[in-house]
Design an enzyme around this catalytic site. Structure first.
Site, mmCIF file in Angstrom:
data_model
loop_
_atom_site.group_PDB
_atom_site.id
_atom_site.type_symbol
_atom_site.label_atom_id
_atom_site.label_comp_id
_atom_site.label_asym_id
_atom_site.label_seq_id
_atom_site.Cartn_x
_atom_site.Cartn_y
_atom_site.Cartn_z
ATOM 1 N N GLU A 136 1.958 -1.595 -0.336
ATOM 2 C CA GLU A 136 2.919 -0.969 0.581
ATOM 3 C C GLU A 136 4.289 -1.634 0.526
ATOM 4 O OE1 GLU A 136 3.465 0.508 5.189
ATOM 5 O OE2 GLU A 136 2.004 -1.067 4.782
ATOM 6 N N GLU A 233 1.748 6.469 11.738
ATOM 7 C CA GLU A 233 1.995 5.066 12.077
ATOM 8 C C GLU A 233 3.339 4.961 12.793
ATOM 9 O OE1 GLU A 233 1.603 0.657 10.068
ATOM 10 O OE2 GLU A 233 2.931 2.130 9.154
#
Length: 253
Positions: A136, A233
Site C-alpha cells: 500500500e 476506509e
C-alpha cells in the site's frame, strides 16, 4: 465491484470487532476489513465470520516493519509469517504491507533494491501459504518520511518482485492527496491491483461529502477492468447507516 467497510472505524458503537462483523453483515455487506490484529479477539472474529459468511478484504501485517531498512528485514519476514498463521482461521485474507520510512543517507537505488529484496522474501512466504500480500502506497501529508508514497513506484516494485502473490492496494484518497492522476497511474497496470480503498477529499470522510468526482473515479475503474472490492476506509461524519447510504449513492454501488 462490492463494498467492504473498515470495521476498525465503522460500527464503533460495538466495543469488539466480532460484533462489528455481525453488524456489517446485518447492514447487507458481504465483506469487511480491519487494521492490526494482535490486540484483537481473533477467535471471536473467526467465529463471527463463520456465523455470518462475511469475507475479509484486508488485515495489516503486524507489527509493521520496514521494507527498505535491512536491519528490519528479519523482523518483517517474522511479522509476515506470524500474520499468515494468525489470520489462517479468518479465511486467509489478503495481508496489507506498508513500506516504512526512508533511511537517511540511502540512495533511491538502494531504497528500491532493499525493498525488492524484502518483498521477494515476504512474497515467497505468501506463496507457500497461498496468501496475497497487498503493498500500500500512503501519502506524505500523514507520513512525511514514508518511502512508498507513489502508485507508480508501488507498481514498479511489484513488477520487479514478479510474484503472483504480491499485488497493490490502491487507495484513492492517498493517491489524491499526492496529486496523482488515477487513470494515468493505473492504465495498463490494473492487473497488478487487487484491492481499492476510498475516502473523500479533503478530510478522509465518506464519499459524497468532499470534492472528489466519484462517478469519474468509478467509471475509470470500470473502464480499466477492475472488478474487486472497494474498501470503505474513511472516518464517518454521519450515523453509520446514513454514512453507508451516502457512500453507496456516491459510488453507485
Amino acid at each position: 465491484m462490492f463494498l467492504a467497510p473498515c470495521i476498525e472505524w465503522h460500527f464503533a458503537e460495538y466495543p469488539n470487532l466480532a460484533d462489528r462483523v455481525r453488524a456489517a453483515a446485518r447492514a447487507g455487506f458481504t465483506a469487511a476489513e480491519f487494521h492490526l490484529w494482535r490486540d484483537k479477539d481473533m477467535a471471536g472474529i473467526a467465529a463471527a465470520l463463520d456465523e455470518t459468511g462475511l469475507a475479509l478484504t484486508g488485515v495489516c501485517v503486524d507489527p509493521r516493519r520496514s521494507i527498505v531498512d535491512p536491519a528490519e528485514r528479519r523482523e518483517l519476514a517474522a511479522a509476515v509469517q506470524e500474520t499468515i498463521a494468525a489470520t489462517a482461521s479468518l479465511g486467509k485474507p489478503p495481508l496489507i504491507v506498508a513500506s516504512g520510512f526512508r533511511v537517511e543517507g540511502m540512495s533511491e537505488e538502494e531504497h528500491f533494491a532493499n525493498a525488492v529484496a524484502a518483498l521477494k522474501e515476504a512474497a515467497a512466504l505468501a506463496e507457500q501459504a497461498d496468501v496475497t500480500l497487498l503493498l500500500e502506497p500512503l501519502n506524505t501529508r500523514l507520513f512525511s518520511a514514508m518511502y512508498l508514497v507513489s502508485t507508480k513506484l508501488g507498481l514498479d516494485l511489484i513488477d520487479a518482485v514478479a510474484s503472483p502473490n504480491l499485488r497493490l492496494l490502491y487507495d484513492v484518497w492517498h493517491s489524491a492527496v499526492m496529486g496523482e492522476d488515477m487513470a494515468e497511474v493505473l492504465t495498463g497496470r490494473i492487473h497488478l491491483v487487487a484491492h481499492v480503498q476510498v475516502a473523500d477529499m479533503d478530510e478522509r470522510n465518506e464519499p459524497g461529502t468532499g470534492t472528489l468526482d466519484w462517478p469519474r473515479v468509478m467509471q475509470t475503474l470500470r473502464d480499466l477492468g477492475y472488478q474487486g472490492g472497494i474498501g470503505l476506509e474513511y472516518f464517518p461524519t454521519l450515523p453509520i447507516d446514513q454514512s453507508h447510504a451516502k457512500a453507496r449513492e456516491a459510488l453507485g454501488l
